[in-house]
Design a protein around this motif. Structure first.
Motif, PDB file in Angstrom:
ATOM      1  N   ALA A  38       2.527  -0.383   4.373  1.00 48.79           N
ATOM      2  CA  ALA A  38       3.050   0.883   3.744  1.00 48.79           C
ATOM      3  C   ALA A  38       4.623   0.597   3.664  1.00 48.79           C
TER       4      ALA A  38
ATOM      5  N   TRP B 222       8.352   4.860   5.553  1.00 51.54           N
ATOM      6  CA  TRP B 222       7.179   5.727   6.063  1.00 51.54           C
ATOM      7  C   TRP B 222       7.241   5.298   7.531  1.00 51.54           C
TER       8      TRP B 222
ATOM      9  N   LEU C 273       1.385   1.738  10.282  1.00 52.72           N
ATOM     10  CA  LEU C 273       1.874   1.547   8.964  1.00 52.72           C
ATOM     11  C   LEU C 273       2.524   0.184   8.541  1.00 52.72           C
TER      12      LEU C 273
ATOM     13  N   THR D 290       0.883  -1.064   0.104  1.00 54.33           N
ATOM     14  CA  THR D 290       0.020   0.075  -0.059  1.00 54.33           C
ATOM     15  C   THR D 290       0.845   1.051   0.109  1.00 54.33           C
ATOM     16  N   THR D 291       0.710   2.155  -1.090  1.00 55.99           N
ATOM     17  CA  THR D 291       1.369   3.257  -0.932  1.00 55.99           C
ATOM     18  C   THR D 291       0.305   4.435  -1.257  1.00 55.99           C
TER      19      THR D 291
ATOM     20  N   TYR E  79      -1.209   6.846   0.617  1.00 54.14           N
ATOM     21  CA  TYR E  79      -1.402   7.498   2.094  1.00 54.14           C
ATOM     22  C   TYR E  79      -2.770   7.889   2.439  1.00 54.14           C
TER      23      TYR E  79
END
Length: 185
Positions: A96, A100, A91, A2-3, A5
């Motif tokens: 993520a 991050w 995260l 998952t990117t 945000y």
């Protein structure tokens, strides 16, 4: 991986949540920090991916939703000082990028050492939580110019330094080193 945000923010700070002020405060602060970090990345020619910088900055405080900080409309159970490690856990669980998660984990103050944690008896694992990479330092630095309470206006360098000076230790020295690296816009 998952990117996105915004999808992560929407999950933990839903637009239709029970307290819209929590999301409003979060989004304003995150956007301020992200805008400054992206601008500094460009002006200082750091060469970091602007999308990665924006994502890291937008999510650096994701963990505050689980802390007890009524002044910023967070009504969780955890002490606020733990928001960085909580954010990193969130995260990582969301898939993520690790970069991050590390920004979230290491941005508190200008970093926390194991000695800081022991001496101040902070409710954190007794290890270093220090920004190490350029992106970690960049988001940490930009974060020092914006509060999540009060007017939420951009601080001057002098006001950012004064806020950090209250915490003692090497926090101010670390901020000054970041200031020399990134400057101020």
């Amino acid at each position: 991986m998952t990117t996105d945000y915004q999808a992560i923010i929407d999950k933990y700070y839903p637009a239709s949540g029970s307290d819209p002020l929590m999301r409003e405060i979060y989004m304003k602060h995150a956007c301020q920090v992200a805008d400054m970090a992206v601008a500094l990345n460009e002006s200082a020619a750091l060469g970091l991916d602007p999308g990665m910088v924006r994502g890291a900055a937008m999510l650096h405080d994701i963990g505050i939703c689980r802390t007890k900080a009524p002044g910023i409309h967070c009504f969780g159970d955890e002490p606020y000082i733990r928001h960085g490690i909580i954010g990193a856990e969130i995260l990582r669980a969301e898939g993520a990028p690790e970069e991050w998660a590390r920004v979230a984990e290491n941005h508190t103050g200008t970093g926390l050492t194991a000695d800081d944690i022991a001496q101040q008896q902070l409710p954190l694992p007794e290890r270093d939580f220090m920004p190490e990479t350029l992106m970690e330092k960049l988001v940490c630095y930009a974060d020092k110019f914006y509060s999540k309470s009060g007017s939420m206006e951009k601080r001057t360098v002098a006001k950012a330094r004064a806020a950090l000076a209250r915490h003692g230790g090497d926090s101010l020295t670390r901020f000054d080193a970041m200031h020399r690296l990134f400057g101020y816009i």
